[in-house]
Design a protein around this motif. Structure first.
Motif, PDB file in Angstrom:
ATOM      1  N   ASP A 177       0.811  -1.216   0.000  1.00  0.00           N
ATOM      2  CA  ASP A 177       0.000   0.000   0.000  1.00  0.00           C
ATOM      3  C   ASP A 177       0.844   1.265   0.000  1.00  0.00           C
ATOM      4  O   ASP A 177       0.394   2.308  -0.487  1.00  0.00           O
ATOM      5  CB  ASP A 177      -0.932  -0.007   1.218  1.00  0.00           C
ATOM      6  N   ALA A 178       2.042   1.197   0.559  1.00  0.00           N
ATOM      7  CA  ALA A 178       2.929   2.359   0.576  1.00  0.00           C
ATOM      8  C   ALA A 178       4.369   1.897   0.707  1.00  0.00           C
ATOM      9  O   ALA A 178       4.658   0.928   1.415  1.00  0.00           O
ATOM     10  CB  ALA A 178       2.577   3.306   1.727  1.00  0.00           C
ATOM     11  N   ASP A 199       1.850   9.057  -4.847  1.00  0.00           N
ATOM     12  CA  ASP A 199       0.696   8.639  -4.046  1.00  0.00           C
ATOM     13  C   ASP A 199       0.967   7.367  -3.265  1.00  0.00           C
ATOM     14  O   ASP A 199       0.250   7.056  -2.294  1.00  0.00           O
ATOM     15  CB  ASP A 199      -0.520   8.429  -4.949  1.00  0.00           C
ATOM     16  N   ILE A 200       2.009   6.621  -3.654  1.00  0.00           N
ATOM     17  CA  ILE A 200       2.330   5.393  -2.921  1.00  0.00           C
ATOM     18  C   ILE A 200       3.811   5.286  -2.551  1.00  0.00           C
ATOM     19  O   ILE A 200       4.198   4.343  -1.861  1.00  0.00           O
ATOM     20  CB  ILE A 200       1.908   4.119  -3.701  1.00  0.00           C
TER      21      ILE A 200
END
Length: 401
Positions: A177-178, A199-200
């Motif tokens: 997710d990140a 964004d990630i």
């Protein structure tokens, strides 16, 4: 209730080297959000015992296993299986079995993996948020090694590792997710290499405990002797540190000693290799080996030097020295990622002559050196508190701080 699994390539305690400093503070930050299960490796049983004694009362559960794969064996296994050597070095069947059993219970809701080697322990499917803290772009480090060692017999090992690890890093980042990196420079490099966006892929910088690294505290005397003292701190079996102190001792210190004949250079850090220990034959050079506390040496330094030819991310050694109000002379590579101004908070130099001139300047003007040190500490207090640096973890995990 939320429960976090924290996968760590080296158990965070004691926080006495760069990777463990970051992972320890990350563990503390995670423990404020939810109960934490820690699954970690160590390099030896002594480290494992120390980590278990400190961390067991602080964890929901704790599993620490000792790595037992040699580099030659890891290389052979990695080549046969077409994977990065780094992953093989940190593969442990007992830890993998523990992680699998823990996840099978179904109580873990969030996963944070620290260092790319631990991505191999991530489950193929998981319903909750997964964060990968790569810290640095390790594949870029091996690419630099390959470039530097073009004429060495084992150059192909570094070139292969750079390629395999780069592919692995991108694959991992696309499935979590990140992805976190220790500086915006590292994050930007990975975005460019992977094609993934902001964004990630995020920068979550290192911090510094300015209460612990405070020059106002009383320290035992260290570095006693005649002549101004330059100090380097670091893990002394780590190749970039070895290259740095060899360069300073052989090429830079002699230039400094032309202006200050009694100038001294102390290499302070655990596990010095034979090539590091051999530097004591050079005039003015001291190799301490492991010390219980680097702060007395920092307090004694007339200048702290970081002549790193290769550096990834943010150098904790510089944050510590600056928090201790020491004037710092660093290479551009070492200073990259630190939010500080050349000439105000530290001095940046990239060749032997320029670095020697900077050190001589600090030795010759103690008042100006002290002014720079105070500015450096003020910068650390304003910019680098650990709570502020790790605050994004709560939002990334979707947990209330």
């Amino acid at each position: 209730m939320a429960e976090i699994l924290f996968l760590v390539h080296r158990a965070p305690w004691p926080p006495d080297r760069g990777d463990r400093i970051r992972s320890w503070h990350m563990f503390e930050a995670l423990a404020k959000l939810a109960p934490v299960h820690v699954a970690a490796l160590t390099d030896n049983e002594a480290d494992a015992a120390a980590a278990r004694a400190k961390m067991a009362p602080l964890c929901k559960s704790l599993c620490i296993e000792v790595r037992d794969v040699s580099r030659p064996a890891a290389l052979v296994q990695a080549v046969l299986r077409g994977e990065p050597v780094s992953n093989r070095l940190f593969r442990n069947a007992a830890l993998a079995e523990h992680v699998g059993a823990l996840l099978a219970l179904g109580t873990v809701t969030h996963i944070v993996a620290f260092s790319g080697q631990m991505a191999q322990y991530l489950p193929a499917r998981f319903d909750g948020p997964v964060i990968m803290d790569f810290v640095d772009v390790d594949s870029a480090k091996f690419a630099t090694y390959a470039e530097q060692d073009k004429r060495q017999p084992l150059n192909w090992v570094h070139a292969r590792e750079a390629k395999k690890l780069a592919a692995f890093e991108v694959e991992v980042a696309r499935n979590v997710d990140a992805s976190l990196f220790v500086s915006e420079a590292e994050a930007a490099l990975f975005r460019a290499r992977s094609g993934l966006g902001g964004d990630i892929v995020f920068a979550v910088e290192n911090g510094i405990d300015t209460d612990r690294f405070d020059p106002a505290l009383a320290f035992d005397r260290a570095g006693e002797g005649e002549g101004p003292l330059a100090v380097f701190t670091g893990q002394m079996d780590y190749r970039p540190n070895i290259d740095a102190v060899q360069w300073f001792a052989a090429d830079i210190l002699p230039l400094v000693r032309k202006a200050h004949p009694r100038a001294r250079f102390a290499i302070v850090g655990r596990a010095p290799t034979e090539e590091v220990r051999a530097l004591v034959v050079l005039p003015g050079v001291t190799v301490t080996g492991e010390v219980p506390d680097v702060r007395p040496w920092l307090a004694a330094a007339d200048a702290v030097v970081a002549p790193l030819l290769l550096a990834r991310g943010v150098q904790n050694k510089l944050l510590e020295a600056m928090a201790m109000a020491r004037p710092v002379v660093a290479s551009a590579a070492a200073a990259t990622g630190i939010d500080a101004l050349d000439g105000e908070h530290l001095l940046v130099a990239d060749d032997a002559a320029t670095m020697a001139t900077a050190v001589v300047r600090l030795f010759a003007d103690p008042d100006a050196a002290a002014t720079m040190g105070r500015a450096a500490r003020a910068r650390m207090i304003a910019r680098y508190g650990w709570d502020a640096r790790l605050a994004p973890l709560a939002d990334l995990l979707g947990l209330d701080a």
